[in-house]
Design an enzyme around this catalytic site. Structure first.
Site, PDB file in Angstrom:
ATOM      1  N   LYS A  57      39.614  37.326  30.323  1.00 16.23           N
ATOM      2  CA  LYS A  57      40.775  36.672  30.577  1.00 16.23           C
ATOM      3  C   LYS A  57      42.235  37.428  30.694  1.00 16.23           C
ATOM      4  O   LYS A  57      43.175  37.221  31.444  1.00 16.23           O
ATOM      5  CB  LYS A  57      41.041  35.367  29.619  1.00 16.23           C
ATOM      6  N   TYR A  84      34.619  37.263  27.008  1.00 15.19           N
ATOM      7  CA  TYR A  84      35.373  36.263  27.527  1.00 15.19           C
ATOM      8  C   TYR A  84      36.830  36.542  27.325  1.00 15.19           C
ATOM      9  O   TYR A  84      37.936  36.521  28.401  1.00 15.19           O
ATOM     10  CB  TYR A  84      35.254  35.182  26.796  1.00 15.19           C
ATOM     11  N   ALA A 132      38.446  39.400  26.633  1.00 15.76           N
ATOM     12  CA  ALA A 132      39.182  40.520  27.422  1.00 15.76           C
ATOM     13  C   ALA A 132      39.017  40.091  28.906  1.00 15.76           C
ATOM     14  O   ALA A 132      39.879  40.747  29.759  1.00 15.76           O
ATOM     15  CB  ALA A 132      37.983  41.772  27.260  1.00 15.76           C
ATOM     16  N   ASN A 187      39.187  28.484  38.888  1.00 13.91           N
ATOM     17  CA  ASN A 187      38.941  27.930  37.665  1.00 13.91           C
ATOM     18  C   ASN A 187      37.601  28.084  36.829  1.00 13.91           C
ATOM     19  O   ASN A 187      37.537  27.862  35.670  1.00 13.91           O
ATOM     20  CB  ASN A 187      39.306  26.425  37.729  1.00 13.91           C
TER      21      ASN A 187
END
Ligand SMILES: NC(=O)c1ccc[n+]([C@@H]2O[C@H](COP(=O)([O-])OP(=O)(O)OC[C@H]3O[C@@H](n4cnc5c(N)ncnc54)[C@H](OP(=O)(O)O)[C@@H]3O)[C@@H](O)[C@H]2O)c1
Length: 226
Positions: free
Chosen positions: A151, A147, A149, A84
């Site tokens: 994910k 970010y 890219a 997470n």
């Protein structure tokens, strides 16, 4: 663990706040013991104190090799990994501090890669991995380039891990939250205070919806406000 739905032990990264702390609460409520990982030990202790189940706190920076080594070692005896921890900087790619860009890739790409791989080795038959992506995954938005890219990378990695996990009944669920009311946006430098309440959802909604999807054996779930 022979029954994938029987509560066991879960390791949650980024458990000191926001969606990670909500995962800790939701898993504790299901009877899991939890291993909580983040850099802020005091915040982790605060979350730990509210759970009412056996908790192990691991203070680790997931952008360092030492931190990753420590957390990988903690996966022994764990049934469920929740990848997470994540963060973004907000601003155009060409304007960003190179060190910030590197930290973003280390946290959003390298850390879940290493932990997903380690979990495939360490988890028992019937274990699980929940990888927290974003509705921004793959978006061509210059303000959050690494970010979005990162994910997208995490989602591709998760699909491969899911295939690899089949032999040992290790399920991999990707969670795609939309805008969620956590410290994430303020930390990123994004100005979002003006957005109306309906644009936001609670971290508990994300964690509960994600775990319900995992328990149903779903590969992916999008949790968006409204
Ligand atoms: N909030 C949203 O709107 C939203 C939307 C889509 C996806 N997400 C995703 O949801 C996940 C959780 O974010 P959140 O919204 O709950 O934000 P948050 O409240 O800022 O939580 C981020 C967590 O990551 C941890 N973390 C950050 N850097 C770390 C590092 N170097 N090493 C170890 N832990 C680190 C933080 O703990 P420490 O600072 O104590 O280390 C914190 O526990 C992220 O993957 C994010 O991309 C959030």
């Amino acid at each position: 663990m022979t029954d994938p739905l029987a509560p066991g032990s879960a390791l949650i990264t980024g458990a000191s706040s926001g969606i990670g702390a909500a995962f800790a609460r939701a898993l504790a409520a299901r009877g899991y013991s939890v291993v909580l990982v983040a850099r802020d030990g005091e915040a982790l202790d605060e979350v730990a104190g509210s759970l009412g189940v056996p908790v192990r706190v691991v203070v680790a920076d997931l952008t360092t090799h030492e931190g990753l080594d420590r957390v990988e070692a903690e996966l022994d005896g764990v049934d469920l990994l929740v990848n997470n921890a994540g963060a973004t900087t907000y601003g155009e790619l060409g304007e960003q501090d190179p060190d910030d860009l590197e930290q973003s890739v280390l946290l959003n790409v390298l850390a879940p890669t290493r932990l997903t791989a380690a979990a495939l080795r360490a988890l028992p038959d019937g274990g699980g991995i929940v990888n927290v992506s974003s509705t921004a995954a793959g978006r061509d938005d210059p303000a959050i380039a690494t970010y979005a890219a990162g994910k997208a990378y995490l989602e591709t990695l998760s699909r491969a891990a899911r295939q690899e996990g089949v032999e040992h009944r290790i399920r991999v669920t990707v969670v795609r939250p939309g805008r969620t009311c956590t410290a994430f946006h303020e930390r990123s430098g994004e100005e979002s205070g003006h957005l109306p309440a309906w644009r936001w959802q609670s971290p508990d909604t994300v964690a509960e919806t994600a775990l319900a999807a995992f328990e149903r054996g779903e590969d992916e779930v999008t949790v968006a406000p409204g």
